[in-house]
Write an enzyme that holds these catalytic residues in place. Structure first.
Site, PDB file in Angstrom:
ATOM      1  N   ARG A  35       0.836  -1.213   0.000  1.00 53.64           N
ATOM      2  CA  ARG A  35       0.000   0.000   0.000  1.00 53.64           C
ATOM      3  C   ARG A  35       0.862   1.251   0.000  1.00 53.64           C
ATOM      4  O   ARG A  35       0.491   2.260  -0.558  1.00 53.64           O
ATOM      5  CB  ARG A  35      -0.929  -0.016   1.223  1.00 53.64           C
ATOM      6  CG  ARG A  35      -1.993  -1.101   1.155  1.00 53.64           C
ATOM      7  CD  ARG A  35      -2.635  -1.307   2.495  1.00 53.64           C
ATOM      8  NE  ARG A  35      -1.637  -1.690   3.492  1.00 53.64           N
ATOM      9  CZ  ARG A  35      -1.883  -1.874   4.779  1.00 53.64           C
ATOM     10  NH1 ARG A  35      -3.099  -1.703   5.252  1.00 53.64           N
ATOM     11  NH2 ARG A  35      -0.914  -2.236   5.609  1.00 53.64           N
ATOM     12  N   SER A 139       4.156 -18.997   9.332  1.00 58.99           N
ATOM     13  CA  SER A 139       4.723 -18.599  10.635  1.00 58.99           C
ATOM     14  C   SER A 139       4.754 -19.815  11.550  1.00 58.99           C
ATOM     15  O   SER A 139       3.996 -20.775  11.349  1.00 58.99           O
ATOM     16  CB  SER A 139       3.836 -17.526  11.277  1.00 58.99           C
ATOM     17  OG  SER A 139       4.250 -17.268  12.602  1.00 58.99           O
ATOM     18  N   TYR A 152      -4.522 -14.348  15.161  1.00 58.51           N
ATOM     19  CA  TYR A 152      -3.353 -14.346  14.273  1.00 58.51           C
ATOM     20  C   TYR A 152      -2.932 -15.788  13.974  1.00 58.51           C
ATOM     21  O   TYR A 152      -2.687 -16.154  12.814  1.00 58.51           O
ATOM     22  CB  TYR A 152      -2.198 -13.554  14.906  1.00 58.51           C
ATOM     23  CG  TYR A 152      -0.949 -13.583  14.053  1.00 58.51           C
ATOM     24  CD1 TYR A 152      -0.909 -12.920  12.824  1.00 58.51           C
ATOM     25  CD2 TYR A 152       0.184 -14.297  14.450  1.00 58.51           C
ATOM     26  CE1 TYR A 152       0.230 -12.970  12.015  1.00 58.51           C
ATOM     27  CE2 TYR A 152       1.322 -14.346  13.665  1.00 58.51           C
ATOM     28  CZ  TYR A 152       1.341 -13.680  12.447  1.00 58.51           C
ATOM     29  OH  TYR A 152       2.462 -13.739  11.653  1.00 58.51           O
ATOM     30  N   PRO A 182       8.563 -18.664   9.724  1.00 59.59           N
ATOM     31  CA  PRO A 182       9.548 -18.213  10.717  1.00 59.59           C
ATOM     32  C   PRO A 182       8.983 -18.054  12.119  1.00 59.59           C
ATOM     33  O   PRO A 182       7.787 -17.821  12.319  1.00 59.59           O
ATOM     34  CB  PRO A 182       9.977 -16.827  10.193  1.00 59.59           C
ATOM     35  CG  PRO A 182       9.250 -16.599   8.912  1.00 59.59           C
ATOM     36  CD  PRO A 182       8.090 -17.547   8.885  1.00 59.59           C
ATOM     37  N   THR A 187      11.199  -6.912  12.581  1.00 55.64           N
ATOM     38  CA  THR A 187      10.788  -6.076  11.445  1.00 55.64           C
ATOM     39  C   THR A 187       9.845  -5.021  12.027  1.00 55.64           C
ATOM     40  O   THR A 187       9.857  -4.788  13.236  1.00 55.64           O
ATOM     41  CB  THR A 187      10.023  -6.929  10.407  1.00 55.64           C
ATOM     42  OG1 THR A 187       8.863  -7.467  11.061  1.00 55.64           O
ATOM     43  CG2 THR A 187      10.864  -8.075   9.852  1.00 55.64           C
ATOM     44  N   GLU A 188       8.968  -4.483  11.200  1.00 56.44           N
ATOM     45  CA  GLU A 188       7.948  -3.558  11.741  1.00 56.44           C
ATOM     46  C   GLU A 188       6.739  -4.329  12.282  1.00 56.44           C
ATOM     47  O   GLU A 188       5.753  -3.736  12.700  1.00 56.44           O
ATOM     48  CB  GLU A 188       7.512  -2.577  10.653  1.00 56.44           C
ATOM     49  CG  GLU A 188       8.630  -1.627  10.267  1.00 56.44           C
ATOM     50  CD  GLU A 188       8.287  -0.699   9.116  1.00 56.44           C
ATOM     51  OE1 GLU A 188       7.090  -0.550   8.798  1.00 56.44           O
ATOM     52  OE2 GLU A 188       9.222  -0.149   8.521  1.00 56.44           O
TER      53      GLU A 188
HETATM   54  P1  NDP Z   1       6.292  -5.777   8.326  1.00 55.33           P
HETATM   55  O1  NDP Z   1       5.228  -5.064   9.071  1.00 55.33           O
HETATM   56  O2  NDP Z   1       7.676  -5.242   8.393  1.00 55.33           O
HETATM   57  O3  NDP Z   1       5.861  -5.938   6.787  1.00 55.33           O
HETATM   58  C1  NDP Z   1       4.551  -6.285   6.437  1.00 55.33           C
HETATM   59  C2  NDP Z   1       4.344  -6.012   4.963  1.00 55.33           C
HETATM   60  O4  NDP Z   1       3.002  -6.415   4.624  1.00 55.33           O
HETATM   61  C3  NDP Z   1       4.473  -4.527   4.638  1.00 55.33           C
HETATM   62  O5  NDP Z   1       5.218  -4.404   3.452  1.00 55.33           O
HETATM   63  C4  NDP Z   1       3.040  -4.085   4.425  1.00 55.33           C
HETATM   64  O6  NDP Z   1       2.993  -3.089   3.415  1.00 55.33           O
HETATM   65  C5  NDP Z   1       2.384  -5.371   3.913  1.00 55.33           C
HETATM   66  N1  NDP Z   1       0.944  -5.359   4.117  1.00 55.33           N
HETATM   67  C6  NDP Z   1       0.263  -5.370   5.281  1.00 55.33           C
HETATM   68  N2  NDP Z   1      -1.065  -5.286   5.038  1.00 55.33           N
HETATM   69  C7  NDP Z   1      -1.205  -5.208   3.689  1.00 55.33           C
HETATM   70  C8  NDP Z   1      -2.314  -5.083   2.821  1.00 55.33           C
HETATM   71  N3  NDP Z   1      -3.580  -5.010   3.282  1.00 55.33           N
HETATM   72  N4  NDP Z   1      -2.114  -5.038   1.483  1.00 55.33           N
HETATM   73  C9  NDP Z   1      -0.852  -5.094   1.013  1.00 55.33           C
HETATM   74  N5  NDP Z   1       0.257  -5.203   1.761  1.00 55.33           N
HETATM   75  C10 NDP Z   1       0.060  -5.257   3.103  1.00 55.33           C
HETATM   76  O7  NDP Z   1       6.249  -7.290   8.862  1.00 55.33           O
HETATM   77  P2  NDP Z   1       7.042  -8.616   8.409  1.00 55.33           P
HETATM   78  O8  NDP Z   1       7.976  -8.328   7.317  1.00 55.33           O
HETATM   79  O9  NDP Z   1       7.554  -9.233   9.643  1.00 55.33           O
HETATM   80  O10 NDP Z   1       5.813  -9.499   7.903  1.00 55.33           O
HETATM   81  C11 NDP Z   1       5.788 -10.111   6.637  1.00 55.33           C
HETATM   82  C12 NDP Z   1       5.090 -11.463   6.752  1.00 55.33           C
HETATM   83  O11 NDP Z   1       5.854 -12.293   7.612  1.00 55.33           O
HETATM   84  C13 NDP Z   1       3.685 -11.429   7.339  1.00 55.33           C
HETATM   85  O12 NDP Z   1       2.874 -12.324   6.604  1.00 55.33           O
HETATM   86  C14 NDP Z   1       3.890 -11.936   8.763  1.00 55.33           C
HETATM   87  O13 NDP Z   1       2.732 -12.528   9.277  1.00 55.33           O
HETATM   88  C15 NDP Z   1       5.003 -12.937   8.534  1.00 55.33           C
HETATM   89  N6  NDP Z   1       5.773 -13.311   9.702  1.00 55.33           N
HETATM   90  C16 NDP Z   1       6.431 -12.369  10.442  1.00 55.33           C
HETATM   91  C17 NDP Z   1       7.167 -12.747  11.548  1.00 55.33           C
HETATM   92  C18 NDP Z   1       7.830 -11.768  12.447  1.00 55.33           C
HETATM   93  O14 NDP Z   1       8.150 -12.124  13.607  1.00 55.33           O
HETATM   94  N7  NDP Z   1       8.108 -10.539  11.998  1.00 55.33           N
HETATM   95  C19 NDP Z   1       7.321 -14.175  11.894  1.00 55.33           C
HETATM   96  C20 NDP Z   1       6.569 -15.077  11.053  1.00 55.33           C
HETATM   97  C21 NDP Z   1       5.865 -14.645   9.985  1.00 55.33           C
HETATM   98  P3  NDP Z   1       2.074  -1.775   3.435  1.00 55.33           P
HETATM   99  O15 NDP Z   1       1.791  -1.453   4.872  1.00 55.33           O
HETATM  100  O16 NDP Z   1       2.896  -0.750   2.732  1.00 55.33           O
HETATM  101  O17 NDP Z   1       0.866  -2.180   2.659  1.00 55.33           O
HETATM  102  C1  8X3 Z   2       4.961 -13.810  13.754  1.00 54.76           C
HETATM  103  C2  8X3 Z   2       5.775 -14.259  14.902  1.00 54.76           C
HETATM  104  O1  8X3 Z   2       5.810 -14.754  17.375  1.00 54.76           O
HETATM  105  O2  8X3 Z   2       3.761 -13.821  16.506  1.00 54.76           O
HETATM  106  O3  8X3 Z   2       4.381 -14.811  13.026  1.00 54.76           O
HETATM  107  O4  8X3 Z   2       4.345 -16.102  16.016  1.00 54.76           O
HETATM  108  S1  8X3 Z   2       4.855 -14.751  16.247  1.00 54.76           S
END
Ligand code: NDP
Ligand code: 8X3
Length: 253
Positions: A35, A139, A152, A182, A187-188
């Site tokens: 977005r 995840s 979640y 993972p 990250t954010e």
């Molecule tokens: P971030 O918040 O850093 O990145 C999330 C990304 O998803 C952003 O680029 C955001 O872009 C995008 N996003 C969120 N909502 C939307 C939407 N409605 N449409 C399009 N894009 C969207 O988090 P992560 O990089 O950590 O997360 C990435 C993936 O990894 C997720 O699926 C998360 O569940 C998964 N994950 C994360 C873990 C963690 O501990 N960080 C562990 C396991 C899995 P924008 O806001 O610009 O749209």
């Molecule tokens: C994101 C990591 O710790 O919420 O999938 O499972 S955790």
């Protein structure tokens, strides 16, 4: 990975951005969505400068059927060989009895519905070309549950089930389906989970060594570089100091 056509959702931050960097360095052509278009513009300029990669960017909210539909001709023209279904988020950490229903809706609509909409738009083209690879970012929350994480975790369990069913649906089509799952990655993610509360987000990683987004990108690249007869179905990637969704070793413990 040279000259491969790669679509990554949620490439404006974290794991999606790290995947974009890794595929660009490997010589792939990228179609990046999120977005926040300003973030994608900055990333495109930097990666073009550093790697010379061909990169197109599109604003896309994966929850929107209309926006995904509008992308259909763009996806068709790009002819993706790899789709990294990464866009996703957690919102809140409240128990179900105190849960915020709009938080639930956002997680379900993004992590499950959004992943399905994008997959539905891209998969038929892969099948008609006889080759493709869908790499879902699941995840540890798709394998386990934890307090306050029921919704979640429910969405990530759904991703795990979709991943398994999709592999059956695409059997014999030349399309591979993988899931990279993972544990904690800094990250954010936690800033988004806590609606912008950076202090609360920082506490998640305090005295702990989480994964980096680049570690997850390495796993995605590993999946994408297997020879055509081999497929990684599910890969659980944990920080060395995390044994389950609820067991994390912190240096002060
Ligand atoms: P971030 O918040 O850093 O990145 C999330 C990304 O998803 C952003 O680029 C955001 O872009 C995008 N996003 C969120 N909502 C939307 C939407 N409605 N449409 C399009 N894009 C969207 O988090 P992560 O990089 O950590 O997360 C990435 C993936 O990894 C997720 O699926 C998360 O569940 C998964 N994950 C994360 C873990 C963690 O501990 N960080 C562990 C396991 C899995 P924008 O806001 O610009 O749209
Ligand atoms: C994101 C990591 O710790 O919420 O999938 O499972 S955790």
């Amino acid at each position: 990975m040279k000259d491969r056509m790669v679509v990554i959702t949620g490439a404006s931050s974290g794991i999606g951005q790290a995947c974009a960097e890794s595929f660009a360095r490997a010589g792939s052509s990228l179609l990046l969505t999120a977005r926040r278009l300003d973030r994608l513009e900055e990333l495109r300029e930097r990666l073009r400068r550093e790697t010379g990669a061909e990169i197109e960017i599109h604003r896309l909210d994966v929850r929107s059927k209309e926006e995904v539909s509008a992308m259909q001709p763009i996806f068709d023209a790009f002819e993706p060989e790899i789709l990294v279904n990464n866009a996703g988020l957690a919102r809140g950490l409240a128990p179900i009895q105190a849960g915020d229903i709009s938080d639930w809706e956002e997680m379900i609509e993004t992590n499950v519905r959004g992943l399905l909409l994008v997959t539905r738009a891209i998969l038929p083209g892969m099948i008609s070309r006889g080759r493709g690879h869908i790499i879902n970012i699941g995840s540890i929350a798709g394998h386990e549950a934890y307090p306050g994480g029921a919704v979640y975790c429910g969405t990530k369990h759904a991703v795990a089930a979709i991943n398994r069913g999709l592999a059956m649906d695409t059997l014999g089509t030349g399309v591979r389906v993988s899931s990279v799952d993972p544990g904690m990655v800094e990250t954010e993610f936690s800033i988004v989970r806590f609606h912008g509360d950076e202090e609360k987000a920082a506490a998640v990683y305090e005295n702990f060594r989480p994964l980096k987004a680049e570690d997850v990108a390495d796993a995605v690249i590993f999946c994408a570089t297997r020879p055509p007869h081999a497929n990684i179905r599910e890969m659980i990637l944990m920080p060395s100091d995390q044994a389950s969704a609820v067991h994390a070793w912190r240096s002060q413990d």
